[in-house]
Design an enzyme around this catalytic site. Structure first.
Site, PDB file in Angstrom:
ATOM      1  N   ALA A  73       0.810  -1.216   0.000  1.00 61.91           N
ATOM      2  CA  ALA A  73       0.000   0.000   0.000  1.00 61.91           C
ATOM      3  C   ALA A  73       0.845   1.269   0.000  1.00 61.91           C
ATOM      4  O   ALA A  73       0.417   2.297  -0.529  1.00 61.91           O
ATOM      5  CB  ALA A  73      -0.953  -0.003   1.186  1.00 61.91           C
ATOM      6  N   THR A  74       2.042   1.224   0.559  1.00 63.62           N
ATOM      7  CA  THR A  74       2.906   2.409   0.511  1.00 63.62           C
ATOM      8  C   THR A  74       3.191   2.773  -0.948  1.00 63.62           C
ATOM      9  O   THR A  74       3.052   3.933  -1.354  1.00 63.62           O
ATOM     10  CB  THR A  74       4.237   2.157   1.263  1.00 63.62           C
ATOM     11  OG1 THR A  74       3.929   1.857   2.624  1.00 63.62           O
ATOM     12  CG2 THR A  74       5.154   3.362   1.191  1.00 63.62           C
ATOM     13  N   ASN A 153      -5.890   3.338  10.582  1.00 66.09           N
ATOM     14  CA  ASN A 153      -5.051   2.267  11.125  1.00 66.09           C
ATOM     15  C   ASN A 153      -4.832   2.394  12.634  1.00 66.09           C
ATOM     16  O   ASN A 153      -4.447   1.425  13.274  1.00 66.09           O
ATOM     17  CB  ASN A 153      -3.701   2.239  10.404  1.00 66.09           C
ATOM     18  CG  ASN A 153      -3.111   3.615  10.243  1.00 66.09           C
ATOM     19  OD1 ASN A 153      -3.704   4.482   9.584  1.00 66.09           O
ATOM     20  ND2 ASN A 153      -1.982   3.848  10.853  1.00 66.09           N
ATOM     21  N   SER A 201      -3.336  -3.826   0.525  1.00 63.47           N
ATOM     22  CA  SER A 201      -2.098  -4.550   0.799  1.00 63.47           C
ATOM     23  C   SER A 201      -2.412  -5.935   1.345  1.00 63.47           C
ATOM     24  O   SER A 201      -3.310  -6.101   2.170  1.00 63.47           O
ATOM     25  CB  SER A 201      -1.286  -3.763   1.827  1.00 63.47           C
ATOM     26  OG  SER A 201      -0.055  -4.399   2.075  1.00 63.47           O
ATOM     27  N   ALA A 202      -1.643  -6.938   0.908  1.00 67.23           N
ATOM     28  CA  ALA A 202      -1.940  -8.320   1.304  1.00 67.23           C
ATOM     29  C   ALA A 202      -1.671  -8.584   2.786  1.00 67.23           C
ATOM     30  O   ALA A 202      -2.424  -9.305   3.434  1.00 67.23           O
ATOM     31  CB  ALA A 202      -1.121  -9.297   0.449  1.00 67.23           C
ATOM     32  N   HIS A 203      -0.593  -7.986   3.330  1.00 63.87           N
ATOM     33  CA  HIS A 203      -0.199  -8.406   4.688  1.00 63.87           C
ATOM     34  C   HIS A 203      -1.105  -7.864   5.790  1.00 63.87           C
ATOM     35  O   HIS A 203      -0.924  -8.204   6.951  1.00 63.87           O
ATOM     36  CB  HIS A 203       1.281  -8.085   4.964  1.00 63.87           C
ATOM     37  CG  HIS A 203       1.584  -6.667   5.306  1.00 63.87           C
ATOM     38  ND1 HIS A 203       1.785  -6.252   6.599  1.00 63.87           N
ATOM     39  CD2 HIS A 203       1.728  -5.570   4.534  1.00 63.87           C
ATOM     40  CE1 HIS A 203       2.058  -4.951   6.603  1.00 63.87           C
ATOM     41  NE2 HIS A 203       2.030  -4.519   5.357  1.00 63.87           N
ATOM     42  N   THR A 242       8.957  -7.366 -13.074  1.00 68.20           N
ATOM     43  CA  THR A 242       8.453  -8.738 -13.113  1.00 68.20           C
ATOM     44  C   THR A 242       7.490  -8.978 -11.968  1.00 68.20           C
ATOM     45  O   THR A 242       7.780  -8.612 -10.823  1.00 68.20           O
ATOM     46  CB  THR A 242       9.640  -9.723 -13.034  1.00 68.20           C
ATOM     47  OG1 THR A 242      10.481  -9.473 -14.150  1.00 68.20           O
ATOM     48  CG2 THR A 242       9.161 -11.168 -13.057  1.00 68.20           C
ATOM     49  N   CYS A 328       2.813   4.673  14.756  1.00 69.09           N
ATOM     50  CA  CYS A 328       3.634   4.637  13.548  1.00 69.09           C
ATOM     51  C   CYS A 328       4.927   5.415  13.677  1.00 69.09           C
ATOM     52  O   CYS A 328       5.693   5.536  12.738  1.00 69.09           O
ATOM     53  CB  CYS A 328       2.823   5.096  12.348  1.00 69.09           C
ATOM     54  SG  CYS A 328       1.729   3.782  11.797  1.00 69.09           S
TER      55      CYS A 328
END
Ligand SMILES: *Cc1c(COP(=O)(O)O)cnc(C)c1O
Length: 404
Positions: A73-74, A153, A201-203, A242, A328
């Protein structure tokens, strides 16, 4: 029950075993490059990437071709803001965002300001909410982009995205949403919400680290982006490099699981949060919940414990992974800028903890965390002269402190 307990699911999440399982073959026997057009290794990888786009598209209601894969996401936030700023320079240079956004947005906006952009940072109310009429009032004929997050967040507050989307559409301004904390937890529909660009974002949703995406609208309007990365022209020329095929496979599966289980999971985690909240509020005085009481993620509880330092609290709770009110910026001991934006004083901001409840937490863990938080706060307050004075009815603001 095993220690330590992880209750910091806004910072990251473990990979769901079902996600890991589908990823594994793409590290070994299915190692092809998705851009290889001439052989079956490439086709196999491309097929997996296509499936992932479809899984994501189902979760957020878009066309699979509108997904651009990034490293997270960053990067998506950077690409959205910088890509629009560069591409639409002729049209204008004004961007609207909010003071409680993630650093990936705020620092990108600061960078753009240095390069000549004008940025409006909208305030939030005491509950952390943005008022759509203030978004509308901030729009000028130079405005090219509005960027507002879905769910915060730190405090879990959910912004009125559909209303902001409607305003953006009416005014012909592009709308980007950092939905990293919201996707997979609350229903997201980029059509109904009028979103033109969206980061995720996946994580944060039980997928692997280092993979995420940016939704980029293809029609009504067709959004164009200046690429940040030059190279092979992957991802419709917007993000060369890639593709991270195992990561992409994991992200897709993570989205599919969220789509299927969101409703039951949200219900379960909401019960757990309310149980923890009830216990803390029943056992302790002078505790304050930060962020809107209802317009928030089921998974998030952010509480200030007056007369206790968040850092001392964390040290006393070192078998539980939590974040304090400086989430953060943990390197410095600045109070959280998000809590400060709600009008919370720096003392109370320093006294806050963020509980991020997630898929693998159990009821037993909630009970344990509740019990340990209460006993630790009580112990620290027993040692606090300030708390004692307040309990004796002394108005701390009237005290003349001597300086040595
Ligand atoms: C975690 C997070 C990010 C950054 O995501 P990465 O994939 O870790 O780069 C951006 N925005 C929000 C709201 C987040 O919670």
């Amino acid at each position: 029950m095993k220690l330590p307990i992880f209750m910091d699911y806004h910072s990251t999440t473990p990979v769901d075993p079902r996600v890991l399982e589908v990823m594994l073959p793409y590290f070994s026997e299915k190692f092809g490059n998705a851009a290889s057009r001439n052989h079956s290794f490439g086709w196999e990888a491309e097929k997996a990437v296509t499936l992932s786009r479809e899984q994501i598209a189902r979760l957020i209601n878009c066309d699979p071709k509108e997904i651009i894969f990034t490293s997270g996401a960053t990067e998506s936030d950077n690409l959205a803001l910088k890509g629009v700023a560069e591409m639409y320079r002729q049209k204008g240079n004004h961007i609207i965002t909010a003071v409680t956004e993630h650093k990936a947005i705020l620092d990108t906006a600061k960078r753009l300001e240095k390069e000549g952009a004008e940025v409006t940072y909208l305030p939030v109310d005491k509950d952390g909410l943005i008022h759509p009429d203030e978004v509308e009032a901030a729009i000028t004929d130079k405005t090219i982009l509005i960027s507002i997050m879905l769910a915060n967040n730190e405090i879990g507050v959910i912004q009125p995205i559909a209303e902001i989307g409607r305003i953006a559409k009416e005014k012909g301004v592009l709308f980007h949403c950092d939905a990293t904390q919201g996707v997979g937890k609350v229903p997201v529909d980029v059509q109904a919400m009028g979103i033109d660009l969206m980061s995720f974002s996946a994580h944060k949703i039980y997928g692997p680290k280092g993979i995420g995406g940016l939704y980029v609208r293809k029609k009504n309007p067709r959004v164009r982006l200046a690429a940040m990365m030059d190279g092979g022209g992957h991802e419709r020329g917007m993000r060369s490099g890639t593709l991270n095929v195992p990561g992409i496979v994991g992200l897709g599966m993570a989205c599919e699981i969220c789509e299927k289980e969101m409703e039951t999971e949200t219900k379960r985690l909401n019960e757990m949060r309310l149980k923890l909240q009830r216990h803390i509020l029943k056992e302790l005085d002078e505790v304050y919940i930060n962020g809107h009481p209802e317009k928030r993620l089921a998974q998030n509880l952010n509480i200030s414990f007056a007369y206790v330092e968040g850092e001392s609290l964390l040290m006393g709770l070192n078998e539980i992974a939590l974040s304090s009110g400086s989430a953060c910026t943990t390197a410095t001991l600045e109070p959280s800028y998000v809590l400060r934006a709600l009008g919370i004083g720096s003392d109370l901001a320093h006294s806050s903890l963020r509980f991020g409840i997630g898929r693998f937490n159990t009821d037993e863990e909630i009970d344990y965390v509740g019990k340990r938080v209460v006993e630790t706060v009580k112990r620290l307050r027993d040692m606090s002269p300030l708390y004692e004075m307040a309990k004796e009815g002394i108005d701390l603001k009237s005290v003349q402190w001597t300086q040595h």
